[in-house]
Design a protein around this motif. Structure first.
Motif, mmCIF file in Angstrom:
data_model
loop_
_atom_site.group_PDB
_atom_site.id
_atom_site.type_symbol
_atom_site.label_atom_id
_atom_site.label_comp_id
_atom_site.label_asym_id
_atom_site.label_seq_id
_atom_site.Cartn_x
_atom_site.Cartn_y
_atom_site.Cartn_z
ATOM 1 N N ASP A 8 -2.026 -4.864 7.121
ATOM 2 C CA ASP A 8 -0.994 -4.739 6.085
ATOM 3 C C ASP A 8 -1.576 -5.002 4.710
ATOM 4 O O ASP A 8 -1.346 -4.232 3.774
ATOM 5 C CB ASP A 8 0.156 -5.717 6.367
ATOM 6 N N ILE A 9 -2.341 -6.056 4.590
ATOM 7 C CA ILE A 9 -2.929 -6.408 3.294
ATOM 8 C C ILE A 9 -3.952 -5.357 2.862
ATOM 9 O O ILE A 9 -3.925 -4.890 1.725
ATOM 10 C CB ILE A 9 -3.552 -7.820 3.347
ATOM 11 N N ALA A 10 -4.834 -4.954 3.774
ATOM 12 C CA ALA A 10 -5.878 -3.974 3.439
ATOM 13 C C ALA A 10 -5.280 -2.631 3.039
ATOM 14 O O ALA A 10 -5.775 -1.963 2.129
ATOM 15 C CB ALA A 10 -6.828 -3.794 4.618
ATOM 16 N N GLY A 11 -4.195 -2.224 3.675
ATOM 17 C CA GLY A 11 -3.596 -0.927 3.396
ATOM 18 C C GLY A 11 -2.547 -0.918 2.300
ATOM 19 O O GLY A 11 -2.059 0.146 1.910
ATOM 20 N N SER A 12 -2.237 -2.087 1.774
ATOM 21 C CA SER A 12 -1.142 -2.201 0.809
ATOM 22 C C SER A 12 -1.323 -1.346 -0.439
ATOM 23 O O SER A 12 -0.355 -0.835 -0.990
ATOM 24 C CB SER A 12 -0.929 -3.660 0.399
ATOM 25 N N ILE A 13 -2.535 -1.171 -0.871
ATOM 26 C CA ILE A 13 -2.773 -0.419 -2.108
ATOM 27 C C ILE A 13 -2.791 1.093 -1.883
ATOM 28 O O ILE A 13 -2.874 1.862 -2.842
ATOM 29 C CB ILE A 13 -4.061 -0.881 -2.826
ATOM 30 N N TYR A 14 -2.695 1.529 -0.623
ATOM 31 C CA TYR A 14 -2.722 2.957 -0.319
ATOM 32 C C TYR A 14 -1.391 3.476 0.220
ATOM 33 O O TYR A 14 -1.137 4.668 0.173
ATOM 34 C CB TYR A 14 -3.795 3.259 0.732
ATOM 35 N N GLU A 15 -0.568 2.603 0.717
ATOM 36 C CA GLU A 15 0.625 2.982 1.470
ATOM 37 C C GLU A 15 1.539 3.947 0.727
ATOM 38 O O GLU A 15 1.926 4.980 1.265
ATOM 39 C CB GLU A 15 1.394 1.716 1.849
#
Length: 95
Positions: A8-15
């Protein structure tokens, strides 16, 4: 649980970009390749979202024998008003 939170944290900037682009039928292969070849999994501008909050609510529920729905509501209400320049993920949950 750790995997869910880290993802969730790693993908947060791409979602949101990915969602908006896929809605329009746009697939940016260059951007996806850039994401897949990044050296760091978690960037400085990454953040946790409602997914992390609700994952922790489920963990609390399992470990302490509480109702899932009670804990989900509790965490949603407690953390839905967070004001850290992040999206309010719970904006419509309790309206």
């Amino acid at each position: 649980m750790y995997g869910s939170i880290i993802g969730d944290i790693a993908g947060s900037i791409y979602e949101y970009d990915e969602f908006n682009n896929s809605e329009k039928g746009i697939i940016n292969l260059e951007k996806r390749l850039e994401i897949l070849t990044k050296k760091d999994l978690i960037e400085e501008n990454c953040f946790f979202s409602d997914d992390t909050i609700l994952t922790i609510a489920i963990l609390d529920s399992i470990l302490n024998g509480f109702s899932y729905s009670d804990k989900l509501k509790e965490y949603g209400l407690k953390y839905g008003t967070e004001k850290l320049n992040k999206p309010n993920y719970f904006e419509y949950m309790f309206s």
